[in-house]
Structure formats: C-alpha cells, structure tokens
Scaffold this motif. Structure first.
Motif, PDB file in Angstrom:
ATOM      1  N   UNK A  25      52.264 -55.616  56.022  1.00 19.55           N
ATOM      2  CA  UNK A  25      51.402 -55.860  54.854  1.00 19.55           C
ATOM      3  C   UNK A  25      51.734 -57.200  54.189  1.00 19.55           C
ATOM      4  N   UNK A  26      50.856 -57.645  53.296  1.00 18.78           N
ATOM      5  CA  UNK A  26      51.142 -58.819  52.472  1.00 18.78           C
ATOM      6  C   UNK A  26      52.414 -58.506  51.674  1.00 18.78           C
ATOM      7  N   UNK A  27      53.505 -59.257  51.861  1.00 17.68           N
ATOM      8  CA  UNK A  27      54.779 -58.872  51.240  1.00 17.68           C
ATOM      9  C   UNK A  27      54.726 -58.823  49.711  1.00 17.68           C
ATOM     10  N   UNK A  28      53.921 -59.692  49.105  1.00 17.59           N
ATOM     11  CA  UNK A  28      53.879 -59.717  47.639  1.00 17.59           C
ATOM     12  C   UNK A  28      52.616 -59.088  47.075  1.00 17.59           C
ATOM     13  N   UNK A  29      51.809 -58.467  47.934  1.00 15.45           N
ATOM     14  CA  UNK A  29      50.604 -57.747  47.505  1.00 15.45           C
ATOM     15  C   UNK A  29      49.762 -58.581  46.535  1.00 15.45           C
ATOM     16  N   UNK A  30      49.410 -59.792  46.955  1.00 16.78           N
ATOM     17  CA  UNK A  30      48.703 -60.720  46.068  1.00 16.78           C
ATOM     18  C   UNK A  30      47.396 -60.184  45.508  1.00 16.78           C
ATOM     19  N   UNK A  31      46.565 -59.596  46.391  1.00 11.48           N
ATOM     20  CA  UNK A  31      45.258 -59.095  45.943  1.00 11.48           C
ATOM     21  C   UNK A  31      45.434 -58.021  44.882  1.00 11.48           C
ATOM     22  N   UNK A  32      46.387 -57.145  45.095  1.00  6.40           N
ATOM     23  CA  UNK A  32      46.636 -56.062  44.145  1.00  6.40           C
ATOM     24  C   UNK A  32      47.176 -56.624  42.822  1.00  6.40           C
ATOM     25  N   UNK A  33      48.114 -57.556  42.913  1.00  2.00           N
ATOM     26  CA  UNK A  33      48.654 -58.158  41.676  1.00  2.00           C
ATOM     27  C   UNK A  33      47.555 -58.873  40.908  1.00  2.00           C
ATOM     28  N   UNK A  34      46.651 -59.520  41.645  1.00  2.00           N
ATOM     29  CA  UNK A  34      45.524 -60.213  41.005  1.00  2.00           C
ATOM     30  C   UNK A  34      44.641 -59.211  40.261  1.00  2.00           C
ATOM     31  N   UNK A  35      44.333 -58.089  40.922  1.00  2.83           N
ATOM     32  CA  UNK A  35      43.476 -57.063  40.290  1.00  2.83           C
ATOM     33  C   UNK A  35      44.159 -56.507  39.032  1.00  2.83           C
ATOM     34  N   UNK A  36      45.465 -56.302  39.081  1.00  2.00           N
ATOM     35  CA  UNK A  36      46.198 -55.799  37.911  1.00  2.00           C
ATOM     36  C   UNK A  36      46.171 -56.844  36.788  1.00  2.00           C
ATOM     37  N   UNK A  37      46.398 -58.108  37.165  1.00  2.00           N
ATOM     38  CA  UNK A  37      46.404 -59.186  36.163  1.00  2.00           C
ATOM     39  C   UNK A  37      45.040 -59.260  35.473  1.00  2.00           C
ATOM     40  N   UNK A  38      43.964 -59.199  36.258  1.00  2.00           N
ATOM     41  CA  UNK A  38      42.616 -59.280  35.672  1.00  2.00           C
ATOM     42  C   UNK A  38      42.362 -58.118  34.717  1.00  2.00           C
ATOM     43  N   UNK A  39      42.769 -56.925  35.127  1.00  2.00           N
ATOM     44  CA  UNK A  39      42.515 -55.746  34.277  1.00  2.00           C
ATOM     45  C   UNK A  39      43.280 -55.832  32.955  1.00  2.00           C
ATOM     46  N   UNK A  40      44.364 -56.609  32.915  1.00  2.00           N
ATOM     47  CA  UNK A  40      45.180 -56.661  31.697  1.00  2.00           C
ATOM     48  C   UNK A  40      45.124 -58.019  30.996  1.00  2.00           C
TER      49      UNK A  40
END
Ligand code: PMP
Length: 354
Positions: A55-70
């Motif tokens: 997998x993407x080691x730093x889970x960029x897409x997921x971190x981006x989605x979390x950042x946007x939501x907050x």
C-alpha cells in the motif's frame, strides 16, 4: 527465554467477545449502524490484483480526505492501524523524559498505563474533581514530560468544553505535548482540531471505530503541528512502513467523504442515548452526563458487577470496571433502537422499576 521487558508487561484487556451464545453487544462502544454506503461499494469493486502491491506507506489520499474534512493541511495529518497504534507511536515520540512523569486523569482510557509500562514511561494519575470532571488545576505547576486526556473522557463519558481545553493549553508549558484523545468527540463535543494552528504542542487523536462505524477495519489518525506529525512518521517508519492496508485506505476515504451519512448516524446514536438515559434515570439510576456513544450509570441498590452479571444472564453484554471508584457503575454502549429496548426490558427484569 523471555526478556525482562516482556516479563514486566501487563496487557490491556479489551471488552469480552464471547462465542457461547448470541449476545446483544453493548460492551465495546461499537456503532450500531453500518459504515457509509460508499464503503460497500469500495469492497465490491476492489481489484484483488491490486493486492500484489504494497500500500501507499503514508496513505496520502486518506490523509488528504481527513485534512479536507477538518479544514487543515495534509501535512498536519498522520494515520495508523487503529487509534491504539497511533497512540502507541505518540507515547514513544513525546513522553518519557527527565522533565517528569506523564500526567493523565485518575479514571480514563485504561490503555494509557499499559503503553507507559511498555515504553518504560513514568506516570502519575491526576484526581478528577467532584462529578468525575477533569480538573485542569491538577496538571499545572508540577513536574511532567507531557499530558494526555481523553475528551470526552472514558469511561465517564463526560466532556471538557473546548474553552476548558484551550484554558489547559494556555497554562501548559510550550515545550510539552498535550494529547487530546477524541475517540468520542463526534457524539456531542467540539473538537480541539481548531486549536492546532495556535498551539504547536497540541496533538489530537481520533478514530474511525466509533462515529465512522469502522471498528473492524482498524483505522485511526492524529492531527497537529507538522513537527509533531513528522515525529510520528519517524516512529512509524521505525516500526512498520505500511501500517494501513490498501483496502482500508480506500474504505477510510469513502467513510470520511460521506458527511451526510456521518451526520445522520451520529444524530441517531445521540437521540437514542437521550432516550436510554432518560429511561434509566426514571428507574432511579444515576446516569453521568454523556457526550459519547455510551452511558456510565449505576443502578439503585446494586453494584456494577451485579448489574453486569444480571444483564449477561439476559443475553446482554455491558462493561464493568473492577477498579476502586468505578465499581458502582456499568458502561452501556448505545445500540440500535431495538437493542436499546431489549436492554431497558432486561434492566427492568433484573433491577426493577426503581
Ligand atoms: N481511545 C479511547 C478513549 C477509546 O475508548 C478507544 C477504544 N477502545 C480507543 C482510543 C481506541 O480505538 P481504536 O484503536 O479502535 O481506534
């Protein structure tokens, strides 16, 4: 054969998952509703061939989605395999120094002392004030390497308002981290994430397990100043480069993006919490004010263990904490409307109408 470190471990004991019969499970604060519909779509459409790859080691897409939501930057987010793992990295990165012990509330998430033993971190518990409230004064002016609070606190369910969290930060040394574990914040509290730009020593830890209905996927995250987040990546990369698998990264994005589902399901949980709390109070129970998806409550004339055992014999699991100060209580997770109705019927049978 075993290391000295190992011989000193006292593992955390999670809520029981018995297999002897079908229970109504109100003991581990899981969400009674399914995750967002987009999660099923991800599972149905996931290309098994993609599992060949790491997998993407730093889970960029997921971190981006979390950042946007907050409303924050991607650089202010880090994800892990459940918030338990994120917390473990947090304890390693920020706590344990000659400045003093780690401070946390006398009654709180019982994993905190377990991490302290695991990493050899000294700690001191700070008494709660009357009404089981986190007492900010108790943390000030003493030797400490850092502090962690769960807000709302567990297992009490009581919220420290955001203004009080900020009051804590204003008085807290800038060179020590304050961690706010917001596992239950979506059920009635206001997150301290809005303060991370102002206080570079604040770290907020969250989970997908409760308000996002994904306890089975094991996903949690941290939000804070980039310097703190980079430290967490360094710990992660010293332990496991790929803590979050590819399927879970996609599931997390789908759950995080569906704000309508999130708002609808958490509102249903909060509504049911009010119904169950009111019914228990009417039967003479003492119910602590909850901003979570559970109630911490004590029955008239019965200790928590008797209530726990009585409900278990009725096929209903709740959690009892065999710890001084907490024995009058049981912690009851808010289930679906039907489950809560069965719970209240069970309570009437074993405790009576009060
Ligand atoms: N923090 C608190 C206060 C909790 O109650 C829990 C759930 N047991 C967690 C963190 C861990 O949640 P998870 O590892 O499922 O994200």
């Amino acid at each position: 054969m075993f290391s000295q470190r190992f011989n000193q471990l006292t593992p955390y004991v999670p809520g029981e998952q018995p297999q002897d019969r079908q229970y109504i499970k109100l003991n581990t604060n899981e969400n009674p509703y399914s995750p967002a519909p987009g999660v099923s779509k991800v599972l149905k459409e996931f290309d098994a061939g993609a599992l060949r790859r790491y997998p993407d080691p730093n889970a960029d897409g997921l971190c981006q989605a979390i950042a946007e939501a907050h409303g924050i930057q991607r650089e202010q987010v880090m994800v892990g395999n459940g918030s338990d793992e994120v917390l473990s990295f947090v304890f390693f990165a920020f706590f344990g120094s000659e400045k003093g012990p780690l401070l946390f509330p006398e009654h709180t998430y019982s994993f905190y002392p377990v991490y302290c033993d695991y990493y050899g971190i000294d700690y001191e518990k700070v008494a709660l004030s009357d009404g089981y409230i986190i007492d900010i004064d108790g943390y000030m002016g003493r030797k400490a390497c850092g502090a962690i609070i769960a807000n709302p606190n567990a297992p009490t369910g009581i919220l420290l308002p955001l203004s009080e969290v900020e009051a804590f930060l204003k008085r807290w040394p800038k060179d020590r981290v304050l961690v706010v574990d917001e596992a239950y914040i979506d059920f009635g509290g206001e997150s301290a994430v809005t303060l991370i730009g102002k206080y570079s020593n604040l770290l907020v830890v969250r989970t997908f397990s409760k308000s996002l209905s994904l306890a089975g996927s094991r996903l949690g995250w941290a939000m804070g100043d980039e310097k703190l987040i980079n430290a967490l990546y360094a710990v992660k990369d010293s332990f496991n480069s790929y803590p979050v698998d590819s399927i879970t990264q996609q599931i997390g994005i789908a759950a995080m993006k569906d704000r309508d589902w999130f708002d609808k399901t958490r509102a249903m949980v909060m509504e049911e919490r009010e119904r169950v709390g009111k019914a228990l109070s009417e039967m003479g129970w003492a119910v602590l004010p909850s901003s979570t998806n559970f109630l911490f409550a004590s029955a008239p004339g019965m200790d928590g263990k008797m209530v726990y055992e009585g409900l278990k014999s009725e096929g209903i699991l709740v959690r009892f904490f065999n710890k001084p100060g907490l024995t009058p209580f049981v912690r009851i997770t808010i289930g679906s409307h039907e489950e809560n109705t069965v719970l209240l019927d069970g309570v009437r049978r074993i405790v009576g109408e009060g």
